[in-house]
Design an enzyme around this catalytic site. Structure first.
Site, PDB file in Angstrom:
ATOM      1  N   SER A 116      -0.339 -46.129  -3.596  1.00  0.00           N
ATOM      2  CA  SER A 116      -0.606 -44.690  -3.667  1.00  0.00           C
ATOM      3  C   SER A 116      -2.008 -44.332  -3.199  1.00  0.00           C
ATOM      4  O   SER A 116      -2.296 -43.145  -2.976  1.00  0.00           O
ATOM      5  CB  SER A 116      -0.401 -44.179  -5.098  1.00  0.00           C
ATOM      6  OG  SER A 116      -1.326 -44.778  -5.987  1.00  0.00           O
ATOM      7  N   LYS A 176      -2.476 -37.437 -12.553  1.00  0.00           N
ATOM      8  CA  LYS A 176      -3.607 -37.635 -11.649  1.00  0.00           C
ATOM      9  C   LYS A 176      -4.398 -36.346 -11.461  1.00  0.00           C
ATOM     10  O   LYS A 176      -5.642 -36.344 -11.513  1.00  0.00           O
ATOM     11  CB  LYS A 176      -3.102 -38.160 -10.305  1.00  0.00           C
ATOM     12  CG  LYS A 176      -2.573 -39.586 -10.360  1.00  0.00           C
ATOM     13  CD  LYS A 176      -2.026 -40.028  -9.019  1.00  0.00           C
ATOM     14  CE  LYS A 176      -1.539 -41.473  -9.075  1.00  0.00           C
ATOM     15  NZ  LYS A 176      -0.984 -41.943  -7.793  1.00  0.00           N
TER      16      LYS A 176
END
Length: 828
Positions: free
Chosen positions: A664, A707
């Site tokens: 990611s 996040k």
């Protein structure tokens, strides 16, 4: 000068506030509270595939169609399996009872008898009554006048025949002038007579030799007759013993025969009748078991009594399975599937310092209790017990349930000495486990698919529609009634729906992990009760969520404090070259949070390519390493079409001391490389997440909400500037379910969220400089990011090419000198 991106272009890439979260309007629920909602009657929400598979698996009755229920924890698969199995069992007939009885032919092989449900205990009671009646009748028979009369006749006949034999022998002795005398040991000696008196040794010695010889011959002949008479008497005694034994058997048979006749009439099963016939013959043969007990209870008497009790055990009945209280087929959930708990055991008792056993100490297992119905087992617990899985497969293959000891499976000496008869098995086994275990067994066990042909797979989420709203509210009512919780207001239901959507990670779906939702129901009801509210409202749900987070977010706060005080170095303002903020997700138990990490890249001339510092220090996982290799492919495809790539670079996650895995951050690392190569700084107030492929397309990632919220919390703690935000893949917009405070900051312009499709779009947001496009010659525009990167790589290539030419020129000159020297030597 760099070519700046138009502000309108950057604004267009921002995610609209309306897409940052979906809100469930309370009006979608028809009733004010769950108390007014129709309860959910049956089934489970959003698991149509699992429901159809379960219905099929429970109804089909063919061999091998056992079920494996696969799903993530908290999806309700265990509860649903129990409910459906109980529903399926209601319409099934009650299975037979099973009993173990003594095998009169092979005592070490107990027999298994089946009876209709509830008849097993009745049979046992009849057998207990029977043995008492037999004991009474036998004692009565042996104490009766008729038996004593017949026995006396037999004995009198014996005495008469014995007396006749002795009379003949006595006449012969007198004829030979001898007398017969019995010794104290029971023997018979012959004594010669002289004038009617016994002849002494002195007198015998004074006789003439001829007379003595005649007496000896007569004595020898008489002794032969005595021996023959004794043998005849012994034969008569044996014959009498046989007659007495036959008399005893005939008497006992006549006494107990009428006791067995009702049993033969009641039980039509031939196997039961065979057992009763063997029972009757054994009672007749062993009638001495029922004689009067010793009157004095001394040590020897107690020993004899214990021995008699052990002898009478053979006439007992061990009811292994009693279905007298069962309605429908049995449903058994075995929480500890050990070998003994599943397949039964043979227990032992201590007798005079030794361990003994018999058929009455055979104990059933879960499979015995579930025979004719359903057995539910957690496959994880099953596989943890040695041999349990292998024996279960064998039992399902053979459809016979035999009780054996694990020692026999390991090849050790069997200690039980019993081999109980196998019981026919008709059971539907339902294994419950994770998809990983299902695929593992599918791959490693060739018998798995033969025995478990029905897969019932539970999904982790479900699509959101009008029907789901009603079913969700009905399921909340069911749980509230079951657990005694307060009713939920429609506003609280709306909050629960939003929480379920966040857990699902998709604005279009709801989570199927009901365990987490049920936990929130309990805690929201608690806070409502604490407040004294009659119903649970939206604020109580929000309070429960806040309390859950506060109990679990200690590590999150500690990490944020370290960033705020500068121990963990993360910049959220300004611009820097080759430095960027990546976003990672951390999980501590049941709490997940996002945390920013500084990622730095340094580039220099060389041929080593991209060096992953985490990989070199064994702190990088395979997926992370794969992401870095993709970066090499992207850079080569972009900038090495007409020249080699003379690049060496090092990339690292600063201040990370644990394993780094996942791809990611691959786009984030690529942005840092492009910044380092171009010399164009990156805005430190913008964090990035998203993976990238070799064509520069941004790919979606997981944990997008955590996040974003993690970076927002850090920016808020240090100070919001209005220029901070997060870049996410455009595919992750549908996964956004951000907290209200983040949305408020976005609405007020204090925080921003951009969506990108390509690396070009992302680098323009991070730098404010156009990415640049490639012309027909493979060159990029001046003043763009890619133009600056290409310019730097061209300089690197020129520098390394000059060094290479110098090295090659020196090598050629040295080679020519060696050739000239060799030529001169040959001329000389």
């Amino acid at each position: 000068m760099w070519k700046r991106v138009a502000q309108e272009t950057l604004e267009q890439r921002k995610v609209p506030v309306s897409k940052l979260r979906v809100m469930t309007p309370p009006e979608v629920f028809p009733c004010e509270t769950t108390a007014e909602i129709e309860p959910l009657k049956e089934g489970i929400i959003g698991q149509d595939r699992a429901v159809r598979a379960m219905d099929f698996g429970l109804k089909v009755r063919k061999h091998g169609y056992n079920l494996f229920v696969a799903g993530s924890p908290g999806t309700g698969k265990t509860t649903y399996a129990k409910v459906k199995a109980c529903q399926a069992a209601e319409g099934k007939p009650v299975p037979d009872d099973w009993c173990y009885v003594y095998n009169f032919t092979r005592p070490d092989h107990p027999l298994a008898l089946s009876f209709p449900a509830g008849e097993g205990m009745k049979f046992k009671a009849r057998m207990e009554e029977l043995i008492q009646d037999i004991e009474r009748e036998v004692r009565k028979t042996f104490a009766g006048d008729e038996y004593e009369k017949q026995r006396r006749q037999v004995l009198q006949n014996f005495e008469k025949r014995a007396q006749e034999q002795w009379k003949k022998l006595d006449e012969l002795a007198r004829e030979f002038n001898f007398s017969l005398e019995r010794t104290s040991e029971g023997g018979i000696i012959t004594v010669p007579l002289m004038f009617g008196k016994p002849l002494s040794n002195e007198e015998f010695n004074r006789l003439s030799e001829v007379t003595r010889q005649e007496i000896k011959e007569k004595s020898k002949k008489l002794e032969q007759e005595v021996a023959e008479s004794v043998r005849q008497i012994q034969l008569i005694e044996k014959e009498v013993e046989r007659q007495i034994a036959q008399l005893n058997k005939d008497s006992v048979r006549q006494a107990v025969q009428h006791l067995f006749q009702p049993l033969f009439a009641q039980y039509e099963d031939e196997k039961v009748r065979e057992y009763l016939r063997a029972y009757q013959e054994d009672v007749i043969d062993n009638h001495h078991f029922f004689k009067d007990e010793p009157s004095e209870m001394g040590a020897m008497a107690r020993l004899l009594q214990r021995n008699e009790e052990a002898n009478l055990l053979r006439y007992k009945v061990n009811v292994l399975v009693d279905n007298s209280g069962t309605s429908g087929a049995p449903v058994i959930f075995e929480s500890n599937p050990t070998h003994y708990n599943l397949f039964g055991r043979i227990e032992y008792r201590s007798t005079f310092g030794t361990m003994t056993t018999d058929f009455t100490m055979i104990k059933p297992g879960s499979l015995h209790m579930a025979n004719g119905g359903y057995l539910i087992v957690q496959v994880g617990e099953l596989l943890r017990n040695p041999l349990a899985w292998h024996v279960l497969k064998r039992v399902l293959k053979t459809e016979k349930l035999r009780i054996e000891t694990p020692a026999e499976e390991y090849g050790l000496i069997a200690t039980s000495g019993l081999k109980p008869e196998a019981i026919p098995l008709d059971v539907k086994v339902i294994l419950i486990g994770s998809p990983y275990v299902y695929y593992l067994l599918s791959e490693l066990d060739e018998d798995f698919h033969k025995l478990f042909k029905v897969k019932v797979e539970f999904d982790t989420d479900m699509k959101k529609d009008g029907r789901k709203y009603r079913e969700f509210a009905a399921s909340v009512r069911n749980y509230c009634e079951k657990e005694g919780l307060l009713p939920f207001h429609r506003s609280a239901l709306a909050e629960l729906m939003d929480y379920s959507t966040r857990l699902a990670g998709d604005q279009r779906k709801l989570t199927a992990r009901f365990h987490d939702v049920n936990r929130l129901l309990v805690e929201a009801s608690f806070w409502a009760e604490e407040e004294g509210s009659p119903v649970v409202e939206a604020r109580h749900v929000r309070q429960a969520l806040a309390e859950q987070e506060y109990r679990a977010n200690r590590l999150d706060e500690k990490m944020r404090e370290l960033i705020e005080e500068g121990t963990i170095m993360v910049d959220v303002d300004g611009e820097k070259v080759g430095q960027i903020n990546g976003l990672a997700v951390m999980q501590t138990g049941d709490y997940t949070f996002g945390q920013p990490h500084r990622i730095t890249a340094r580039t220099f001339i060389g041929r080593q390519g991209i060096i992953n510092i985490e990989r070199e220090t064994s702190l990088s996982g395979q997926l992370h390493h794969k992401g870095l290799l993709i970066l090499s492919g992207y850079l080569a495809g972009k900038f090495a079409q007409n020249k080699p790539l003379p690049l060496s670079a090092s990339i690292t996650f600063e201040q990370t001391y644990s394993m780094v895995d996942g791809d990611s951050a691959s786009s984030t690392e690529l942005y840092a490389l492009l910044s380092s190569l171009s010399g164009i700084p990156i805005k430190q107030g913008i964090a990035v997440t998203g993976s990238v492929n070799q064509w520069g397309e941004i790919q979606p990632i997981g944990g997008v909400n955590e996040k974003i919220e993690g970076f927002f919390a850090v920016c808020k703690a240090i100070g919001l500037t209005g220029k901070q935000g997060v870049i996410i893949p455009h595919q992750n917009v549908k996964n956004l379910m951000l907290r209200p405070e983040v949305i408020e900051a976005v609405e007020s312009g204090q925080f921003h969220i951009w969506q990108v499709r390509t690396i070009e779009e992302g680098i323009e947001i991070l730098t404010g400089v156009e990415a640049g496009t490639c012309d027909e010659k493979g060159d990029y525009e001046e003043g763009t990011v890619f133009g600056e990167v290409n310019k730097r790589l061209t300089r690197m290539f020129a520098s390394i090419k000059d060094d290479t030419d110098q090295i090659l020129g020196a090598d050629a000159k040295a080679m020519q000198q060696r050739v000239d020297t060799e030529a001169e030597k040959k001329e000389k």
